[in-house]
Design a protein around this motif. Structure first.
Motif, mmCIF file in Angstrom:
data_model
loop_
_atom_site.group_PDB
_atom_site.id
_atom_site.type_symbol
_atom_site.label_atom_id
_atom_site.label_comp_id
_atom_site.label_asym_id
_atom_site.label_seq_id
_atom_site.Cartn_x
_atom_site.Cartn_y
_atom_site.Cartn_z
ATOM 1 N N UNK A 64 1.077 -32.263 27.497
ATOM 2 C CA UNK A 64 -0.067 -31.363 27.428
ATOM 3 C C UNK A 64 0.328 -30.215 26.501
ATOM 4 N N UNK A 65 0.227 -30.500 25.191
ATOM 5 C CA UNK A 65 0.780 -29.606 24.184
ATOM 6 C C UNK A 65 -0.069 -28.365 23.931
ATOM 7 N N UNK A 66 -1.327 -28.368 24.367
ATOM 8 C CA UNK A 66 -2.210 -27.236 24.085
ATOM 9 C C UNK A 66 -3.199 -27.055 25.228
ATOM 10 N N UNK A 67 -3.707 -25.828 25.376
ATOM 11 C CA UNK A 67 -4.655 -25.531 26.446
ATOM 12 C C UNK A 67 -6.040 -26.097 26.149
ATOM 13 N N UNK A 68 -6.340 -26.368 24.901
ATOM 14 C CA UNK A 68 -7.563 -27.035 24.473
ATOM 15 C C UNK A 68 -7.307 -27.506 23.049
ATOM 16 N N UNK A 69 -8.280 -28.183 22.462
ATOM 17 C CA UNK A 69 -8.190 -28.577 21.061
ATOM 18 C C UNK A 69 -8.897 -27.502 20.243
ATOM 19 N N UNK A 70 -8.192 -26.909 19.292
ATOM 20 C CA UNK A 70 -8.764 -25.867 18.446
ATOM 21 C C UNK A 70 -9.006 -26.458 17.052
ATOM 22 N N UNK A 71 -10.288 -26.608 16.735
ATOM 23 C CA UNK A 71 -10.708 -27.344 15.548
ATOM 24 C C UNK A 71 -10.744 -26.457 14.311
ATOM 25 N N UNK A 72 -10.576 -27.058 13.126
ATOM 26 C CA UNK A 72 -10.757 -26.308 11.879
ATOM 27 C C UNK A 72 -12.197 -25.804 11.755
ATOM 28 N N UNK A 73 -12.389 -24.759 10.962
ATOM 29 C CA UNK A 73 -13.695 -24.113 10.851
ATOM 30 C C UNK A 73 -14.786 -25.060 10.372
ATOM 31 N N UNK A 74 -14.432 -26.107 9.611
ATOM 32 C CA UNK A 74 -15.485 -26.948 9.057
ATOM 33 C C UNK A 74 -16.211 -27.776 10.126
ATOM 34 N N UNK A 75 -15.701 -27.791 11.363
ATOM 35 C CA UNK A 75 -16.402 -28.489 12.451
ATOM 36 C C UNK A 75 -17.508 -27.643 13.084
ATOM 37 N N UNK A 76 -17.533 -26.356 12.837
ATOM 38 C CA UNK A 76 -18.426 -25.466 13.580
ATOM 39 C C UNK A 76 -19.894 -25.881 13.446
ATOM 40 N N UNK A 187 -2.475 -35.207 28.998
ATOM 41 C CA UNK A 187 -1.733 -34.977 27.759
ATOM 42 C C UNK A 187 -2.733 -34.642 26.659
ATOM 43 N N UNK A 188 -2.277 -33.841 25.687
ATOM 44 C CA UNK A 188 -3.179 -33.435 24.604
ATOM 45 C C UNK A 188 -2.353 -33.052 23.380
ATOM 46 N N UNK A 189 -2.806 -33.503 22.232
ATOM 47 C CA UNK A 189 -2.162 -33.110 20.976
ATOM 48 C C UNK A 189 -3.215 -33.080 19.885
ATOM 49 N N UNK A 190 -3.089 -32.120 18.963
ATOM 50 C CA UNK A 190 -3.911 -32.163 17.755
ATOM 51 C C UNK A 190 -3.032 -31.836 16.548
ATOM 52 N N UNK A 191 -3.377 -32.465 15.428
ATOM 53 C CA UNK A 191 -2.578 -32.345 14.213
ATOM 54 C C UNK A 191 -3.490 -32.229 12.991
ATOM 55 N N UNK A 192 -3.203 -31.280 12.081
ATOM 56 C CA UNK A 192 -2.111 -30.310 12.167
ATOM 57 C C UNK A 192 -2.445 -29.194 13.155
ATOM 58 N N UNK A 193 -1.408 -28.645 13.791
ATOM 59 C CA UNK A 193 -1.607 -27.535 14.714
ATOM 60 C C UNK A 193 -1.861 -26.238 13.962
ATOM 61 N N UNK A 194 -1.493 -26.210 12.690
ATOM 62 C CA UNK A 194 -1.737 -25.054 11.830
ATOM 63 C C UNK A 194 -1.762 -25.548 10.384
ATOM 64 N N UNK A 195 -2.416 -24.791 9.532
ATOM 65 C CA UNK A 195 -2.465 -25.175 8.127
ATOM 66 C C UNK A 195 -3.410 -26.339 7.877
ATOM 67 N N UNK A 196 -3.224 -27.008 6.743
ATOM 68 C CA UNK A 196 -4.091 -28.108 6.344
ATOM 69 C C UNK A 196 -3.272 -29.329 5.973
ATOM 70 N N UNK A 197 -3.841 -30.513 6.223
ATOM 71 C CA UNK A 197 -3.286 -31.777 5.757
ATOM 72 C C UNK A 197 -4.395 -32.501 5.008
ATOM 73 N N UNK A 198 -4.068 -33.050 3.831
ATOM 74 C CA UNK A 198 -5.061 -33.791 3.055
ATOM 75 C C UNK A 198 -4.540 -35.198 2.810
ATOM 76 N N UNK A 199 -5.480 -36.137 2.652
ATOM 77 C CA UNK A 199 -5.084 -37.514 2.375
ATOM 78 C C UNK A 199 -4.917 -37.728 0.880
ATOM 79 N N UNK A 200 -4.683 -38.975 0.471
ATOM 80 C CA UNK A 200 -4.434 -39.280 -0.931
ATOM 81 C C UNK A 200 -5.606 -38.983 -1.832
ATOM 82 N N UNK A 201 -6.806 -38.891 -1.258
ATOM 83 C CA UNK A 201 -8.007 -38.583 -2.036
ATOM 84 C C UNK A 201 -8.332 -37.090 -2.016
ATOM 85 N N UNK A 202 -7.437 -36.293 -1.422
ATOM 86 C CA UNK A 202 -7.645 -34.854 -1.377
ATOM 87 C C UNK A 202 -8.594 -34.390 -0.289
ATOM 88 N N UNK A 203 -8.891 -35.249 0.685
ATOM 89 C CA UNK A 203 -9.809 -34.892 1.764
ATOM 90 C C UNK A 203 -9.026 -34.363 2.959
#
Length: 286
Positions: A64-76, A187-203
């Motif tokens: 249980x790595x986090x108290x909730x899932x904290x989403x990036x701003x683009x989900x709002x 149990x709970x995990x979200x990635x990345x926990x901070x910062x940004x990760x992009x795929x090979x297409x830059x998404x």
């Protein structure tokens, strides 16, 4: 997204097109398929690597790595969600999956129209972006169980515990039966926990994994023992544009040794997942 992750958690606890009852035609969009999400690149996150293994039956190693899932701003905000089943696996055979009828019903989903419902993400008291789990549960249940009255006694969206949700389900076609449901996070995990990760297409990508203990029983201390299962839901999100997000969603179910027949089935499964399903999900901003 409770669905991310609690909405998805509702599917195995009551099958969306059997006990949850076939979705009324007006609530399902025939002929509308969810866009195929990009296949998970296991080099980006540990959760994508886990989904890429497809039929892994071992329980997750994260806690249980986090108290909730904290989403990036683009989900709002609010989203129209289209979810289509694309794969069903019974690693230990039909009997432990739930029987031939349950397996046949799950396989039928592969040929059924996708489920369409709304979900939303809101700010908590500290300004962090979270899934509105009560709203999302209510929306999915309305689309799959026969209307808004299918869910009762959910907590308010402004005051809920993401680690422990209790409510009642009254599926259309259940003969008036009312079930007491409890979803408790293990149990709970979200990635990345901070910062940004992009795929090979830059998404941008963002992944969520939750293991939930899901209990379903008749309220009032009925003699019938409750159904208890542990279900991991992983969502691998890819931001396609400011108005569209695609996801590969995988649910894996483990039996819990409670008593009697359930204990014997759990012993036969020996800690391995008995039910693994994959969905393609498309989120379109409203």
């Amino acid at each position: 997204m409770l669905h991310a992750c609690a909405c998805a958690a509702l599917r195995p606890i009551l099958e969306r097109r059997d006990v949850l009852v076939g979705a009324p035609a007006a609530l399902v969009a025939p002929g509308v398929a969810a866009a195929a999400a990009p296949p998970p690149d296991g080099s980006l996150t540990t959760l994508r690597r886990r989904v890429g293994q497809r039929v892994t039956t071992a329980r997750p190693s994260y806690g249980l790595d986090a108290s909730d899932v904290y989403y990036p701003d683009f989900f709002e905000g609010s989203w129209r969600t289209t979810s289509a089943a694309v794969d069903v696996q019974a690693p230990l055979g039909a009997p432990l999956f739930g029987g031939n009828a349950s397996l046949a019903a799950a396989l039928k989903e592969l040929r059924s129209p996708p489920v369409v419902y709304d979900c939303r993400f809101v700010r908590d008291a500290r300004g962090r972006l979270v899934a509105d789990r009560p709203y999302n549960i209510r929306s999915l249940a309305a689309a799959t169980m026969g209307g808004a009255g299918a869910v009762r006694d959910l907590p308010d969206s402004a005051n809920f515990n993401p680690d422990d949700l209790t409510f009642k389900l009254a599926p259309e076609g259940s003969g008036g039966g009312v079930y007491l449901a409890r979803l408790r996070a293990l149990a709970r995990r979200y990635e990345p926990a901070a910062g940004e990760v992009v795929d090979g297409a830059g998404r941008r990508v963002f992944d969520v994994g939750e293991l939930t203990r899901q209990q379903l029983s008749l309220p009032g201390g009925a003699a019938v023992p409750p159904s208890v299962k542990d279900i991991e839901t992983i969502n691998c999100f890819t931001r396609l544009s400011p108005t569209r997000v695609a996801a590969v969603q995988r649910t894996s179910t483990w039996l819990v040794a409670t008593e009697g027949y359930a204990a014997m089935r759990a012993q036969a499964a020996d800690g391995r997942a008995v039910d693994i399903r994959t969905y393609d999900v498309l989120y379109e901003r409203l």
